[in-house]
Design a protein around this motif. Structure first.
Motif, short mmCIF file in Angstrom:
data_model
loop_
_atom_site.label_atom_id
_atom_site.label_comp_id
_atom_site.label_asym_id
_atom_site.label_seq_id
_atom_site.Cartn_x
_atom_site.Cartn_y
_atom_site.Cartn_z
N CYS A 80 0.74 -1.19 0.11
CA CYS A 80 -0.03 0.06 0.00
C CYS A 80 0.84 1.15 -0.13
CB CYS A 80 -0.92 -0.05 1.17
SG CYS A 80 -1.63 1.53 1.44
N VAL A 81 0.45 2.28 -0.90
CA VAL A 81 1.35 3.47 -0.53
C VAL A 81 1.41 4.24 0.35
CG1 VAL A 81 1.52 3.60 -3.30
CG2 VAL A 81 -0.42 4.70 -2.16
N HIS A 82 0.29 4.24 1.15
CA HIS A 82 0.28 5.04 2.35
C HIS A 82 1.00 4.41 3.61
CE1 HIS A 82 -2.20 8.27 0.98
NE2 HIS A 82 -2.98 7.75 0.45
N LYS A 109 1.64 -1.67 4.06
CA LYS A 109 1.27 -2.98 4.42
C LYS A 109 1.35 -3.73 3.08
CE LYS A 109 -2.20 -2.35 7.19
NZ LYS A 109 -3.60 -2.56 7.92
N PRO A 110 1.60 -4.92 3.12
CA PRO A 110 1.41 -5.99 1.71
C PRO A 110 0.24 -5.92 1.52
CG PRO A 110 2.51 -7.04 3.60
CD PRO A 110 1.89 -5.84 4.22
N LEU A 111 -0.40 -5.92 0.09
CA LEU A 111 -1.45 -6.04 -0.37
C LEU A 111 -1.96 -7.56 -0.80
CD1 LEU A 111 -1.36 -2.91 -3.10
CD2 LEU A 111 -2.58 -3.06 -0.69
N HIS A 112 -3.13 -7.66 -0.31
CA HIS A 112 -3.64 -8.99 -0.39
C HIS A 112 -4.35 -8.99 -1.98
CE1 HIS A 112 -2.81 -10.02 3.43
NE2 HIS A 112 -3.43 -8.88 3.86
N ARG A 168 -11.93 -2.83 -7.52
CA ARG A 168 -12.58 -1.93 -6.58
C ARG A 168 -11.75 -0.61 -6.92
NH1 ARG A 168 -10.18 -4.51 -2.12
NH2 ARG A 168 -8.19 -3.30 -1.50
N PRO A 169 -12.28 0.70 -6.37
CA PRO A 169 -11.45 1.78 -6.76
C PRO A 169 -10.13 1.83 -5.94
CG PRO A 169 -13.64 2.49 -6.19
CD PRO A 169 -13.77 0.85 -6.20
N TYR A 170 -8.96 2.05 -6.34
CA TYR A 170 -7.58 2.09 -5.73
C TYR A 170 -7.05 0.77 -5.65
CZ TYR A 170 -8.85 6.91 -4.72
OH TYR A 170 -9.03 8.15 -4.95
N LYS A 210 -10.40 5.29 4.33
CA LYS A 210 -10.21 6.53 4.87
C LYS A 210 -10.17 7.74 3.66
CE LYS A 210 -6.77 5.08 8.17
NZ LYS A 210 -5.38 4.88 8.71
N VAL A 211 -9.76 7.28 2.51
CA VAL A 211 -9.95 8.09 1.31
C VAL A 211 -11.25 8.55 0.96
CG1 VAL A 211 -9.49 8.42 -1.09
CG2 VAL A 211 -7.61 7.65 0.43
N PHE A 212 -12.24 7.49 0.88
CA PHE A 212 -13.72 7.56 0.59
C PHE A 212 -14.49 8.59 1.74
CE2 PHE A 212 -13.95 3.23 -1.70
CZ PHE A 212 -13.56 3.83 -2.68
N LYS A 213 -13.99 8.38 3.12
CA LYS A 213 -14.34 9.29 4.13
C LYS A 213 -14.11 10.76 3.90
CE LYS A 213 -14.88 5.86 7.69
NZ LYS A 213 -14.50 5.36 8.88
N LYS A 214 -12.62 10.78 3.52
CA LYS A 214 -12.18 12.20 3.26
C LYS A 214 -12.99 12.84 2.41
CE LYS A 214 -7.52 14.21 3.09
NZ LYS A 214 -6.10 13.94 2.88
N GLU A 215 -12.86 12.27 1.04
CA GLU A 215 -13.58 12.87 -0.19
C GLU A 215 -15.15 13.23 0.31
OE1 GLU A 215 -13.37 10.02 -3.28
OE2 GLU A 215 -11.31 10.29 -3.39
#
Length: 89
Positions: A37-39, A42-45, A67-69, A80-85
């Motif tokens: 993950c870029v933020h 963590k390894p992405l599943h 899914r998005p991203y 977190k990004v969705f909540k922020k948007e």
């Protein structure tokens, strides 16, 4: 004598029979590292891990999450990004 880079035991060795009847030693290539993950790093599943020629053979749905991203952010960071948007609107 094998090349210097193949002398370590981290390479898998396989014996292959050639059409001429000889047995030769082949070295398996190493797997690439896991996508992260870029933020949060963590390894992405659900993101395929392989060499480009192996990834190319997979269907689009098996390459990364649909899914998005997907394949870029982990689910927690995506949330977190969705909540922020949503809050900024």
């Amino acid at each position: 004598m094998p090349e210097l880079r193949y002398r370590s035991r981290s390479y898998k060795r396989t014996f292959k029979k050639t059409p001429g009847g000889k047995t030769v030693l082949h070295y398996k290539k190493k797997k690439p590292s896991k996508h992260v993950c870029v933020h949060c790093r963590k390894p992405l599943h659900a993101v395929a891990r392989g060499r480009p020629y192996q990834i190319k053979k997979l269907s689009k749905s098996k390459k990364r999450p649909n899914r998005p991203y997907g394949g870029y952010l982990c689910p927690e960071c995506t949330r977190k990004v969705f909540k922020k948007e949503a809050r900024s609107e």
